[in-house]
Design a protein around this motif. Structure first.
Motif, mmCIF file in Angstrom:
data_model
loop_
_atom_site.group_PDB
_atom_site.id
_atom_site.type_symbol
_atom_site.label_atom_id
_atom_site.label_comp_id
_atom_site.label_asym_id
_atom_site.label_seq_id
_atom_site.Cartn_x
_atom_site.Cartn_y
_atom_site.Cartn_z
ATOM 1 N N LYS A 269 23.172 33.867 37.455
ATOM 2 C CA LYS A 269 22.601 33.128 39.041
ATOM 3 C C LYS A 269 23.568 31.733 39.474
ATOM 4 N N LYS A 270 24.794 32.837 39.925
ATOM 5 C CA LYS A 270 25.434 32.590 41.868
ATOM 6 C C LYS A 270 27.101 33.258 41.283
ATOM 7 N N LEU A 271 26.856 33.525 42.031
ATOM 8 C CA LEU A 271 28.775 33.810 42.343
ATOM 9 C C LEU A 271 29.130 33.352 42.922
ATOM 10 N N ALA A 272 30.640 32.733 42.725
ATOM 11 C CA ALA A 272 31.819 31.414 42.918
ATOM 12 C C ALA A 272 32.985 32.568 42.984
ATOM 13 N N ASN A 273 33.621 32.184 44.191
ATOM 14 C CA ASN A 273 35.054 32.962 44.037
ATOM 15 C C ASN A 273 35.710 32.093 44.583
ATOM 16 N N VAL A 274 36.469 31.951 43.653
ATOM 17 C CA VAL A 274 37.740 30.157 43.784
ATOM 18 C C VAL A 274 39.037 31.093 43.456
ATOM 19 N N GLN A 275 39.746 30.299 43.960
ATOM 20 C CA GLN A 275 41.447 30.421 43.851
ATOM 21 C C GLN A 275 41.646 29.421 42.731
ATOM 22 N N SER A 276 42.669 30.194 42.027
ATOM 23 C CA SER A 276 42.975 29.347 41.276
ATOM 24 C C SER A 276 44.540 29.497 40.721
ATOM 25 N N LYS A 277 44.828 28.744 39.696
ATOM 26 C CA LYS A 277 46.413 29.137 39.025
ATOM 27 C C LYS A 277 46.419 30.082 37.683
ATOM 28 N N THR A 278 45.127 31.143 37.637
ATOM 29 C CA THR A 278 44.513 32.248 36.295
ATOM 30 C C THR A 278 46.492 32.722 36.799
ATOM 31 N N ARG A 279 46.985 33.391 35.596
ATOM 32 C CA ARG A 279 48.026 33.961 35.328
ATOM 33 C C ARG A 279 47.564 35.516 36.086
ATOM 34 N N TYR A 280 46.383 36.008 35.963
ATOM 35 C CA TYR A 280 46.137 37.203 36.239
ATOM 36 C C TYR A 280 45.647 37.410 37.578
ATOM 37 N N GLY A 281 46.117 38.626 38.898
ATOM 38 C CA GLY A 281 45.364 38.897 39.799
ATOM 39 C C GLY A 281 44.153 38.614 39.914
ATOM 40 N N ASN A 288 31.694 32.787 38.261
ATOM 41 C CA ASN A 288 33.041 31.854 39.027
ATOM 42 C C ASN A 288 33.646 32.642 39.090
ATOM 43 N N ILE A 289 34.608 33.394 39.362
ATOM 44 C CA ILE A 289 35.434 34.234 39.716
ATOM 45 C C ILE A 289 36.532 33.364 39.654
ATOM 46 N N PHE A 290 38.333 33.616 39.707
ATOM 47 C CA PHE A 290 38.719 33.018 39.100
ATOM 48 C C PHE A 290 39.961 34.414 40.105
ATOM 49 N N TYR A 291 40.874 33.583 41.502
ATOM 50 C CA TYR A 291 41.545 34.679 41.726
ATOM 51 C C TYR A 291 42.973 33.639 41.966
ATOM 52 N N ASN A 292 43.843 35.272 41.807
ATOM 53 C CA ASN A 292 45.359 34.557 42.136
ATOM 54 C C ASN A 292 45.853 33.212 42.851
ATOM 55 N N GLU A 293 45.915 32.007 43.006
ATOM 56 C CA GLU A 293 46.433 31.084 44.711
ATOM 57 C C GLU A 293 47.107 31.592 45.254
ATOM 58 N N ASN A 294 47.402 32.995 45.478
ATOM 59 C CA ASN A 294 48.704 34.049 46.145
ATOM 60 C C ASN A 294 47.455 34.948 46.836
ATOM 61 N N SER A 295 45.976 34.765 45.973
ATOM 62 C CA SER A 295 45.419 36.015 46.984
ATOM 63 C C SER A 295 45.124 36.355 48.225
ATOM 64 N N ILE A 296 45.136 35.242 49.518
ATOM 65 C CA ILE A 296 44.759 34.590 50.575
ATOM 66 C C ILE A 296 45.611 34.362 51.502
ATOM 67 N N SER A 297 45.155 35.692 52.637
ATOM 68 C CA SER A 297 46.214 36.336 53.453
ATOM 69 C C SER A 297 45.384 35.790 55.113
ATOM 70 N N GLY A 298 44.449 36.390 54.642
ATOM 71 C CA GLY A 298 43.727 36.176 56.159
ATOM 72 C C GLY A 298 43.939 37.985 56.325
ATOM 73 N N THR A 299 44.131 38.704 55.687
ATOM 74 C CA THR A 299 44.238 39.837 55.643
ATOM 75 C C THR A 299 43.392 40.799 55.890
#
Length: 539
Positions: A269-281, A288-299
């Motif tokens: 019922k929702k899709l949240a994309n979350v910057q996080s501390k997961t050990r995975y990419g 609520n998908i967790f992405y690695n904290e270094n996933s963001i670059s603006g590119t």
């Protein structure tokens, strides 16, 4: 009859020893045969003063047969002071006897009947050694992120930590008010409790495995992007990454639209994309998908990962593998659907580039491991996260698509998902669906590509004198059976593609032609998982 004190002490010791031995002998297979968790309610209290969490878990279970004891996965307190200590277990107003040890929590209960539904309330506290990662992010801000895959949930919540046991879940998260909290499902309540504490309540009404059952608590900047078929899509990023994060995570919109249009309605019922501390990419936690904290670059460099994790919402979270050995049903599917999204969004050339890169990666991995995709010898499940499960699994789907054609392939994919959504499947279940849809016997196909190690290694020679002679040698053992496309280029600039079914170690074929042949190419349209060891022209 009375028992002397010394004999009574001895009997108590023997009883405890038998109980502990029985507890240590239990495994998930036994648990799955006796109980089915249908709902979890977790009340988790977090603090900035220490890493100790306080928890109350309500576990609602349907019993499959009469029993007087069962166990949940739960890591006990360790010598380093991490782990969880249970203070009480109750059923209604009655205390329940329990033993905690060897990563198990065993409950002794009144005799059940098959079909009985009971709820047990477990009160506990402790410092998670894993599963719930309490740390600082790259900006030195304190964060709390669940990271359960494959069976690490037991480090902070009492569960059946196995993908076969799916349940609904709700979270009551109490945390300092300067944090925002996210969990599976929809937001039910957010209340300021006073004393700088906020309660956040999330509820997931669809059954999911514990591997994707998590919360995240941090300082977030949150953007609500839009609704797609009544599904709200949002981005949760650290405030310092606000601008770039909102830009990068917007890639979720086209990926979500692709999956809905090609597979079926979004399962949650929702899709949240979350910057996080997961050990995975990226980690495909349900809704609520967790992405690695270094996933963001603006590119936009994380677009492929975003597409991959969104595909998991269908394959892995909703239609889940029945056990870890069949994880290609999750990772192979997500890898291929990531590539299919690129084919749809950017064209065939982009797709082929990704497929070739995946093939090269899987072949490189084969040099160090000769295991099949479905490898039941693995005991460290993290080792299943390898190119066999991802890239080679993706290639199995790609070759199946070629075998069946696009129409039957997509019909089979949709049928498989529809049948196993919110449930579990094995590889043979997927095979059966594809056979039913196509009317083809696919047993040999799945046997050699999933359960047999290796891949075709081809040494090819060819020559032209009045006719074209081609000799194809499989240099590996065991042998494979497969269709091989061969592109023949002529000196006048024209070309043709012939297809030969290869099953023997050496196949020699003669093709009459009046044109002079200038060169040859194996698998010109990139449909076969193989390794070309040589392609030599002989005079």
């Amino acid at each position: 009859m009375t028992i002397s004190t010394s004999k009574k002490s001895l009997l108590i010791l023997v009883f405890l020893l038998i109980s502990v031995l029985r507890l240590f002998a239990q495994n998930n297979n036994e648990t799955l045969k006796t109980i089915d968790v249908i709902h979890y309610t977790f009340k988790i209290s977090l603090s900035d003063d220490s890493n100790t969490i306080e928890g109350v878990a309500k576990v609602t279970i349907q019993f499959k047969k009469p029993i007087t004891e069962f166990s949940l996965d739960f890591v006990e307190k360790q010598p380093d002071n991490t782990g969880m200590s249970v203070s009480s277990i109750r059923e209604d107003n009655n205390n329940i006897a329990y033993i905690q040890g060897n990563d198990k929590l065993q409950l002794t209960i009144d005799l059940t009947k098959s079909g009985d539904i009971r709820t047990y309330t477990i009160t506990y506290q402790g410092i998670p050694s894993d599963g719930l990662i309490i740390s600082k992010n790259k900006y030195e801000d304190r964060t709390f992120f669940g990271d359960n895959w494959p069976d690490r949930a037991k480090n902070w919540i009492p569960v059946v930590d196995h993908p076969a046991d799916k349940a609904t879940v709700e979270w009551y998260i109490t945390a300092p008010s300067h944090y925002q909290s996210i969990g599976n499902g929809v937001l039910v309540e957010q209340t300021n409790l006073g004393g700088n504490q906020t309660l956040t309540h999330w509820r997931m009404e669809e059954p999911i495995p514990t591997k994707v059952m998590v919360i995240g608590v941090a300082r977030f900047a949150t953007e609500y992007l839009k609704e797609i078929e009544n599904i709200p899509v949002s981005s949760w990023v650290f405030p310092q990454d606000r601008d770039n994060g909102f830009k990068d995570y917007a890639a979720a919109i086209p990926a979500l639209e692709f999956m809905i249009s090609h597979v079926g309605s979004y399962p949650f019922k929702k899709l949240a994309n979350v910057q996080s501390k997961t050990r995975y990419g990226g980690m495909e936690n349900a809704g609520n998908i967790f992405y690695n904290e270094n996933s963001i670059s603006g590119t936009g460099s994380y677009e492929s990962v975003i597409a991959h994790e969104i595909a998991h919402q269908w394959f892995g979270d909703s239609a889940s593998e029945l056990n870890w050995y069949h994880v290609w049903l999750s990772e192979g599917f997500a890898t291929y659907f990531e590539n299919l999204f690129f084919e749809d969004h950017y064209g065939r050339e982009s797709f082929i580039k990704k497929m070739k890169a995946d093939r090269e990666k899987a072949i490189r991995y084969s040099k160090q491991s000769q295991a099949p995709i479905v490898d039941t010898t693995v005991t460290d499940y993290l080792k299943l996260l390898n190119p066999n499960s991802y890239e080679k699994g993706s290639w199995v789907l790609h070759m199946l698509r070629k075998e069946l054609g696009d129409d039957l392939f997509w019909k089979g994919i949709r049928s498989y998902y529809e049948k196993y959504k919110y449930s579990n499947a094995l590889s043979e279940d997927f095979e059966h669906v594809m056979e039913t849809v196509s009317g083809k016997d696919l047993a040999s196909f799945f046997k050699q590509w999933l359960y047999q190690s290796g891949h075709p290694k081809l040494a090819v020679t060819w020559g032209y004198k009045d006719a074209l002679t081609i000799q194809i040698n499989q240099t590996q053992k065991p042998l494979f059976t497969f269709p091989l496309d061969i592109k023949i280029n002529y000196q006048d600039g024209s070309s043709t593609i012939v297809t030969k079914t290869v099953s023997e170690q050496t196949l020699k074929t003669i093709l009459p032609t009046t044109k002079n042949v200038s060169s040859m190419e194996l698998d010109p349209n990139t449909w076969l998982f193989f390794e070309q060891t040589s392609l030599i022209k002989k005079d």
